[in-house]
Design an enzyme around this catalytic site. Structure first.
Site, PDB file in Angstrom:
ATOM      1  N   ASN A  14       6.664  -0.638  -0.293  1.00  0.00           N
ATOM      2  CA  ASN A  14       5.269  -0.328  -0.064  1.00  0.00           C
ATOM      3  C   ASN A  14       4.546  -1.776  -0.146  1.00  0.00           C
ATOM      4  OD1 ASN A  14       2.449  -0.417  -0.762  1.00  0.00           O
ATOM      5  ND2 ASN A  14       2.806   1.757  -1.615  1.00  0.00           N
ATOM      6  N   HIS A  17      -0.073  -4.224  -0.943  1.00  0.00           N
ATOM      7  CA  HIS A  17      -0.728  -5.319  -1.653  1.00  0.00           C
ATOM      8  C   HIS A  17      -0.655  -6.695  -0.999  1.00  0.00           C
ATOM      9  CE1 HIS A  17      -2.243  -2.740  -4.430  1.00  0.00           C
ATOM     10  NE2 HIS A  17      -0.987  -2.296  -4.758  1.00  0.00           N
ATOM     11  N   HIS A  50      -0.060   2.850   2.371  1.00  0.00           N
ATOM     12  CA  HIS A  50      -0.996   3.796   1.722  1.00  0.00           C
ATOM     13  C   HIS A  50      -2.615   3.452   2.512  1.00  0.00           C
ATOM     14  CE1 HIS A  50      -3.349   6.078  -1.848  1.00  0.00           C
ATOM     15  NE2 HIS A  50      -3.653   6.629  -0.640  1.00  0.00           N
ATOM     16  N   ARG A  52      -5.993   4.310   2.323  1.00  0.00           N
ATOM     17  CA  ARG A  52      -6.949   4.657   1.669  1.00  0.00           C
ATOM     18  C   ARG A  52      -8.071   5.186   2.353  1.00  0.00           C
ATOM     19  NH1 ARG A  52      -5.326   4.149  -4.139  1.00  0.00           N
ATOM     20  NH2 ARG A  52      -7.349   5.167  -4.600  1.00  0.00           N
ATOM     21  N   ARG A  56      -9.067  -0.187   1.372  1.00  0.00           N
ATOM     22  CA  ARG A  56      -9.313  -1.259   0.518  1.00  0.00           C
ATOM     23  C   ARG A  56      -8.235  -2.420   0.797  1.00  0.00           C
ATOM     24  NH1 ARG A  56      -7.893   1.197  -5.267  1.00  0.00           N
ATOM     25  NH2 ARG A  56      -9.698   2.643  -4.769  1.00  0.00           N
ATOM     26  N   GLU A  77       1.582   6.945   3.626  1.00  0.00           N
ATOM     27  CA  GLU A  77       0.807   7.584   2.287  1.00  0.00           C
ATOM     28  C   GLU A  77      -0.764   7.951   2.381  1.00  0.00           C
ATOM     29  OE1 GLU A  77       2.191   5.428  -1.117  1.00  0.00           O
ATOM     30  OE2 GLU A  77       0.377   6.199  -2.322  1.00  0.00           O
ATOM     31  N   THR A 108      -3.069   5.043  -7.721  1.00  0.00           N
ATOM     32  CA  THR A 108      -3.118   6.437  -7.707  1.00  0.00           C
ATOM     33  C   THR A 108      -2.547   6.871  -9.258  1.00  0.00           C
ATOM     34  OG1 THR A 108      -2.022   6.263  -5.495  1.00  0.00           O
ATOM     35  CG2 THR A 108      -2.062   8.373  -6.498  1.00  0.00           C
ATOM     36  N   GLU A 158       7.825  13.381  -4.258  1.00  0.00           N
ATOM     37  CA  GLU A 158       8.154  12.194  -5.183  1.00  0.00           C
ATOM     38  C   GLU A 158       7.425  12.247  -6.292  1.00  0.00           C
ATOM     39  OE1 GLU A 158       7.199   8.486  -2.624  1.00  0.00           O
ATOM     40  OE2 GLU A 158       6.698   7.469  -4.476  1.00  0.00           O
ATOM     41  N   HIS A 201       6.018   4.654  -8.544  1.00  0.00           N
ATOM     42  CA  HIS A 201       4.987   4.114  -9.179  1.00  0.00           C
ATOM     43  C   HIS A 201       5.321   3.085 -10.491  1.00  0.00           C
ATOM     44  CE1 HIS A 201       0.600   3.980  -9.267  1.00  0.00           C
ATOM     45  NE2 HIS A 201       0.783   3.538 -10.380  1.00  0.00           N
TER      46      HIS A 201
HETATM   47  N1  PXP Z   1       4.667   5.778  -4.371  1.00  0.00           N
HETATM   48  C1  PXP Z   1       3.456   6.546  -4.286  1.00  0.00           C
HETATM   49  C2  PXP Z   1       3.081   7.727  -3.772  1.00  0.00           C
HETATM   50  C3  PXP Z   1       2.264   5.690  -4.622  1.00  0.00           C
HETATM   51  O1  PXP Z   1       1.153   6.147  -4.813  1.00  0.00           O
HETATM   52  C4  PXP Z   1       2.700   4.299  -5.020  1.00  0.00           C
HETATM   53  C5  PXP Z   1       1.468   3.344  -5.359  1.00  0.00           C
HETATM   54  O2  PXP Z   1       0.776   3.219  -4.219  1.00  0.00           O
HETATM   55  C6  PXP Z   1       3.923   3.817  -5.106  1.00  0.00           C
HETATM   56  C7  PXP Z   1       4.855   4.894  -4.940  1.00  0.00           C
HETATM   57  C8  PXP Z   1       4.292   2.530  -5.428  1.00  0.00           C
HETATM   58  O3  PXP Z   1       3.920   2.129  -6.716  1.00  0.00           O
HETATM   59  P1  PXP Z   1       3.691   0.685  -7.105  1.00  0.00           P
HETATM   60  O4  PXP Z   1       3.010  -0.088  -6.214  1.00  0.00           O
HETATM   61  O5  PXP Z   1       3.402   0.545  -8.560  1.00  0.00           O
HETATM   62  O6  PXP Z   1       5.340   0.144  -7.063  1.00  0.00           O
END
Ligand code: PXP
Length: 255
Positions: A14, A17, A50, A52, A56, A77, A108, A158, A201
């Site tokens: 992901n 960030h 993601h 949003r 952001r 996402e 999330t 998931e 997550h």
């Molecule tokens: N899976 C989903 C559905 C999420 O919402 C997130 C966070 O955006 C992640 C995985 C990844 O989480 P993390 O950034 O904490 O590794």
């Protein structure tokens, strides 16, 4: 019938960030699409982003470019809204992970209440399937939510691993074990009713291996830790190390 045992495990990275850092200054640097290219060469199996509602981090153009410029499957996402559905039909990602979204949350915070929203989520899943995107529902590790996910026709869930992460961060062994058992039972149950199981997550080098060892889990989606760790070891090295930890434990290693 369980398909557990020999399944390989995939790493979805992901890159939200990277966009968070870019947006802190505006402009184009660091570019999340360049980060996706780098993680592809480091062994990632898919890219998750993601979009949003408040944009952001990831913005619409990032999604278009991720689809056009990256060879890996794109996991889009999003919240289940008409605006996002329109963008999905435009971008044509491989998969869509539906998550609950709350403007004031930092990230999330919980899974979708699929059990309480069947009549809203099931048609949405059908629309995604008509577009050609594989729907995944982000749920807490609860049997009731997993049964409800199956009833929507979604092929994938998931599992939200946030509570396990919180327990591991607080180094509370009894809580870690209890939260881990919930993830394991949820993965076994989901697999037994024919769902493909993903999880994510809050996964880090320190807590990933027990989760990766659950044989029913086909994919982990990991973001914040990898982007954070890239400050110290570089993004490609962080992705390689995460993949190594996941594969080692899957092929019989111990943690
Ligand atoms: N899976 C989903 C559905 C999420 O919402 C997130 C966070 O955006 C992640 C995985 C990844 O989480 P993390 O950034 O904490 O590794």
């Amino acid at each position: 019938m369980s398909s557990a045992g020999t399944k390989p495990i995939r790493l979805g990275v992901n890159i939200d960030h990277v966009a968070t850092i870019r947006n802190a200054r505006g402009g184009h640097h660091p570019d999340p699409v360049r980060a996706a290219q780098l993680v592809a060469t480091a062994g990632a199996d898919s890219i998750t982003a993601h979009l949003r509602e408040d944009r952001r981090h990831i913005i619409d153009d990032d999604m278009r470019r991720l689809k056009e410029e990256i060879d890996l499957p794109l996991n889009f996402e999003m919240a289940a809204t008409a605006e996002m559905l329109q963008l999905v039909s435009e971008v044509q990602p491989h998969a869509c992970c539906l998550v609950p979204e709350n403007r004031n949350e930092r990230t999330t915070e919980g899974g979708l209440d699929v059990a309480g929203q069947h009549n809203f989520i099931a048609p949405f899943v059908r629309e995604l399937s008509d577009i050609g995107a594989r729907a995944s529902l982000f749920v807490d590790p609860e049997k009731r939510q997993i049964e409800a996910a199956k009833l929507t026709g979604a092929p994938v869930i998931e599992i939200h691993t946030g509570a396990y992460y919180e327990a591991a961060t607080a180094t509370e062994p009894a809580r870690i074990a209890a939260e881990f058992e919930k993830i394991k039972a949820a993965a076994e149950f989901a697999d037994s009713i024919g769902l493909e199981v993903h999880a994510g997550h809050g996964l880090t080098f320190h807590n990933v291996q027990p989760v990766a060892a659950i044989p029913q889990i086909a994919e982990l989606n990991i973001g914040h830790f990898l982007v954070g760790e890239s400050v110290f070891m570089g993004l490609a090295e962080a992705v390689k190390e995460m993949k190594r930890l996941m594969q080692d434990v899957r092929t019989g290693g111990h943690y």
